[in-house]
Design a protein around this motif. Sequence first.
Motif, PDB file in Angstrom:
ATOM      1  N   SER A   1       0.705  -1.129   0.077  1.00 49.71           N
ATOM      2  CA  SER A   1       0.251  -0.080  -0.025  1.00 49.71           C
ATOM      3  C   SER A   1       0.947   1.236  -0.061  1.00 49.71           C
ATOM      4  O   SER A   1       1.773   1.334   0.719  1.00 49.71           O
ATOM      5  N   ASN A   2       0.313   2.346  -0.746  1.00 51.65           N
ATOM      6  CA  ASN A   2       1.127   3.438  -0.667  1.00 51.65           C
ATOM      7  C   ASN A   2       0.426   4.541   0.351  1.00 51.65           C
ATOM      8  O   ASN A   2       0.797   5.587   0.662  1.00 51.65           O
ATOM      9  N   ASP A   3      -0.656   3.948   0.824  1.00 52.77           N
ATOM     10  CA  ASP A   3      -1.525   5.062   1.525  1.00 52.77           C
ATOM     11  C   ASP A   3      -1.407   4.701   3.114  1.00 52.77           C
ATOM     12  O   ASP A   3      -2.731   4.536   3.852  1.00 52.77           O
ATOM     13  N   ILE A   4      -0.281   4.699   3.592  1.00 53.68           N
ATOM     14  CA  ILE A   4      -0.298   4.489   5.198  1.00 53.68           C
ATOM     15  C   ILE A   4       0.261   6.003   5.630  1.00 53.68           C
ATOM     16  O   ILE A   4       1.544   6.532   5.163  1.00 53.68           O
ATOM     17  N   PHE A   5      -0.221   6.563   6.652  1.00 55.44           N
ATOM     18  CA  PHE A   5      -0.097   7.834   7.005  1.00 55.44           C
ATOM     19  C   PHE A   5       0.251   8.065   8.423  1.00 55.44           C
ATOM     20  O   PHE A   5       0.047   7.115   9.260  1.00 55.44           O
ATOM     21  N   LEU A   6       1.339   8.882   8.790  1.00 57.30           N
ATOM     22  CA  LEU A   6       1.713   9.018  10.246  1.00 57.30           C
ATOM     23  C   LEU A   6       0.633   9.539  11.089  1.00 57.30           C
ATOM     24  O   LEU A   6      -0.357  10.005  10.448  1.00 57.30           O
ATOM     25  N   SER A   7       0.698   9.054  12.236  1.00 60.62           N
ATOM     26  CA  SER A   7      -0.559   9.602  13.102  1.00 60.62           C
ATOM     27  C   SER A   7      -0.881  10.941  13.288  1.00 60.62           C
ATOM     28  O   SER A   7       0.069  11.890  13.328  1.00 60.62           O
ATOM     29  N   LYS A   8      -2.096  11.376  12.959  1.00 61.10           N
ATOM     30  CA  LYS A   8      -2.731  12.699  13.196  1.00 61.10           C
ATOM     31  C   LYS A   8      -1.911  13.616  12.105  1.00 61.10           C
ATOM     32  O   LYS A   8      -1.697  14.722  12.249  1.00 61.10           O
ATOM     33  N   SER A   9      -1.436  13.202  10.993  1.00 65.24           N
ATOM     34  CA  SER A   9      -0.700  13.921   9.904  1.00 65.24           C
ATOM     35  C   SER A   9      -0.974  13.429   8.423  1.00 65.24           C
ATOM     36  O   SER A   9      -1.344  12.226   8.309  1.00 65.24           O
ATOM     37  N   PRO A  10      -1.013  14.282   7.642  1.00 65.72           N
ATOM     38  CA  PRO A  10      -1.415  14.031   6.202  1.00 65.72           C
ATOM     39  C   PRO A  10       0.009  13.599   5.634  1.00 65.72           C
ATOM     40  O   PRO A  10      -0.085  13.085   4.448  1.00 65.72           O
ATOM     41  N   ALA A  11       1.253  13.401   6.349  1.00 60.40           N
ATOM     42  CA  ALA A  11       2.487  12.968   5.738  1.00 60.40           C
ATOM     43  C   ALA A  11       2.319  11.456   5.655  1.00 60.40           C
ATOM     44  O   ALA A  11       1.852  10.644   6.586  1.00 60.40           O
ATOM     45  N   ARG A  12       2.939  10.902   4.578  1.00 61.83           N
ATOM     46  CA  ARG A  12       2.983   9.506   4.167  1.00 61.83           C
ATOM     47  C   ARG A  12       4.087   8.792   4.867  1.00 61.83           C
ATOM     48  O   ARG A  12       5.014   9.313   4.900  1.00 61.83           O
ATOM     49  N   SER A  13       3.707   7.514   5.261  1.00 62.78           N
ATOM     50  CA  SER A  13       4.794   6.785   6.036  1.00 62.78           C
ATOM     51  C   SER A  13       5.797   6.391   4.834  1.00 62.78           C
ATOM     52  O   SER A  13       5.394   6.433   3.995  1.00 62.78           O
ATOM     53  N   MET A  14       6.929   6.216   5.325  1.00 62.61           N
ATOM     54  CA  MET A  14       8.047   5.898   4.305  1.00 62.61           C
ATOM     55  C   MET A  14       8.585   4.417   4.279  1.00 62.61           C
ATOM     56  O   MET A  14       9.672   4.022   4.255  1.00 62.61           O
ATOM     57  N   TYR A  15       7.468   3.633   5.157  1.00 65.06           N
ATOM     58  CA  TYR A  15       7.730   2.148   5.199  1.00 65.06           C
ATOM     59  C   TYR A  15       8.099   1.485   3.744  1.00 65.06           C
ATOM     60  O   TYR A  15       8.721   0.530   3.818  1.00 65.06           O
ATOM     61  N   VAL A  16       7.751   1.985   2.746  1.00 65.72           N
ATOM     62  CA  VAL A  16       7.826   1.323   1.503  1.00 65.72           C
ATOM     63  C   VAL A  16       9.238   1.405   1.103  1.00 65.72           C
ATOM     64  O   VAL A  16       9.992   0.456   0.502  1.00 65.72           O
TER      65      VAL A  16
ATOM     66  N   ALA B   1      -7.996  14.569   2.352  1.00 71.26           N
ATOM     67  CA  ALA B   1      -8.415  14.926   0.935  1.00 71.26           C
ATOM     68  C   ALA B   1      -9.555  15.647   0.929  1.00 71.26           C
ATOM     69  O   ALA B   1      -9.926  16.750   0.164  1.00 71.26           O
ATOM     70  N   SER B   2     -10.726  15.364   1.488  1.00 72.23           N
ATOM     71  CA  SER B   2     -12.072  15.756   1.526  1.00 72.23           C
ATOM     72  C   SER B   2     -12.325  16.951   2.520  1.00 72.23           C
ATOM     73  O   SER B   2     -13.122  17.745   2.217  1.00 72.23           O
ATOM     74  N   ILE B   3     -11.681  16.859   3.758  1.00 72.01           N
ATOM     75  CA  ILE B   3     -12.270  17.695   4.908  1.00 72.01           C
ATOM     76  C   ILE B   3     -10.976  18.902   4.705  1.00 72.01           C
ATOM     77  O   ILE B   3     -11.433  20.112   4.723  1.00 72.01           O
ATOM     78  N   LYS B   4      -9.757  18.501   5.161  1.00 72.48           N
ATOM     79  CA  LYS B   4      -8.472  19.452   5.210  1.00 72.48           C
ATOM     80  C   LYS B   4      -8.187  19.820   3.701  1.00 72.48           C
ATOM     81  O   LYS B   4      -7.541  20.816   3.746  1.00 72.48           O
ATOM     82  N   ARG B   5      -8.422  18.873   2.808  1.00 72.68           N
ATOM     83  CA  ARG B   5      -7.855  19.472   1.368  1.00 72.68           C
ATOM     84  C   ARG B   5      -6.476  19.471   1.172  1.00 72.68           C
ATOM     85  O   ARG B   5      -6.126  20.221   0.383  1.00 72.68           O
ATOM     86  N   GLN B   6      -5.609  18.776   1.925  1.00 69.63           N
ATOM     87  CA  GLN B   6      -4.345  18.775   1.786  1.00 69.63           C
ATOM     88  C   GLN B   6      -3.650  17.581   1.070  1.00 69.63           C
ATOM     89  O   GLN B   6      -2.398  17.724   0.913  1.00 69.63           O
ATOM     90  N   GLN B   7      -4.460  16.651   0.737  1.00 70.19           N
ATOM     91  CA  GLN B   7      -4.012  15.720  -0.192  1.00 70.19           C
ATOM     92  C   GLN B   7      -4.828  15.490  -1.453  1.00 70.19           C
ATOM     93  O   GLN B   7      -6.054  15.667  -1.440  1.00 70.19           O
ATOM     94  N   LEU B   8      -4.515  14.765  -2.225  1.00 66.34           N
ATOM     95  CA  LEU B   8      -5.288  14.198  -3.505  1.00 66.34           C
ATOM     96  C   LEU B   8      -5.834  13.087  -3.109  1.00 66.34           C
ATOM     97  O   LEU B   8      -5.263  12.385  -2.401  1.00 66.34           O
TER      98      LEU B   8
END
Length: 414
Positions: free
Chosen positions: A178-193, A227-234
Amino acid sequence: MQQADLFEPLLAAYRNVQINDEGISNAALYEALDLVGGERKPVGRARQPHNLEHRKVRWHQQTLRKLGLLERVPGQRGNWRLTPKAQEECDLTPAPEGVALVAFSTDLGVAIWTRTETLAGKLTDQISAVITSPPYPLRQARAYGNPSEAEYVDFICHSLEPLLKNLIVGGCIALNVSNDIFLSKSPARSMYVERLTLALHDRLGLHLHERAIWNNPAKPPGPTYWASIKRQQLNVGYEPVLIFCNDPVRCVADNRRVLQPHSKRHAQLLAAGGEVRTAAYGDGAYKLRPGSFGNLTAGKIPKNLISISHVSKEVEKTRKAAKDLGLPVHGALMPVKLARLLVEFLTPPGGLVLDPFGGWLSTALACEEAGYPWIALEKMAEYVAGGGIRLSGRPGFRASFDLEGWNPGDTSRN
């Protein structure tokens, strides 16, 4: 006992002892886990005596609470109960440690109800490719459970390492992650990949052969909040498929096995004998001459951007059949079309394909369609039974269980 090892016994104890929504006391839980009594040892700065096993149980209760599987009973001190989510997930039966049961087989392959670690180091067959979609490191675990983001790299490395001795020279391992794992309470994506990619090279000596992108046109919109509420992601739309090889120079992958039909325009160009013009593009990096693209070829080489929907009539039919039989529906399937492309691209004719996280047997079904031998391992009995629904019409299908009458907890037939 390792951290993950206590989750299932804890949940099983609540499932077996809890009556309605009343929950059970910790005293009843300790008894169900056969942890009554035991030595007490000083703990912490105050050096107060505590039963370490009981302390471990209480720590895991908090972890299960964070996963949304356990909650305190209001007004009752020390009483816990399963959440509605956990009660919905009670239908999954994990294979006991050390158990390996042939669930079903076909003329081409065999599906085994077992934990990956039980058989991974005991296989004797030569494997041409490992093609799988392992559990994702989701914050809210699915019914089948998954390692956390912090545990994920070790989990994948430990699962794959015993298989490497069976992998042929030039053999490949394809992981749909998955590409869609995010850090807790953050729009930043995990770098686990990225960490996983480096670990498979540094620890296991595997080389990154390809990083394909599976574009899913039917993927639900999200992440909802960012994406839908904070509008910080696509909105998300793709997942990576990481392909590794143990010897890239002698890699057995061959794109001639997955050529696609030429476009109508390119077919017309071939029929006309190729280009008739002279041109240069990209500061001379690309040049056209009369006759360019005039050599007849068998087809078009696929791009590493693969667009396939996860929705299919076959999956919907299987879900209906599973529900009719009272089986839980698997909610995270790799499309058979994607699995088949990977099977044919990465595996020489007649080569054995292994899926160590079989799920509903998408890779196995892809192998059946393409004519490749296969082995699939799956931890959850109900999922391997669901896979049996999908493959029941394949030549030589033989099941060791009755979908309507099989008790997966009975391991006496191993």
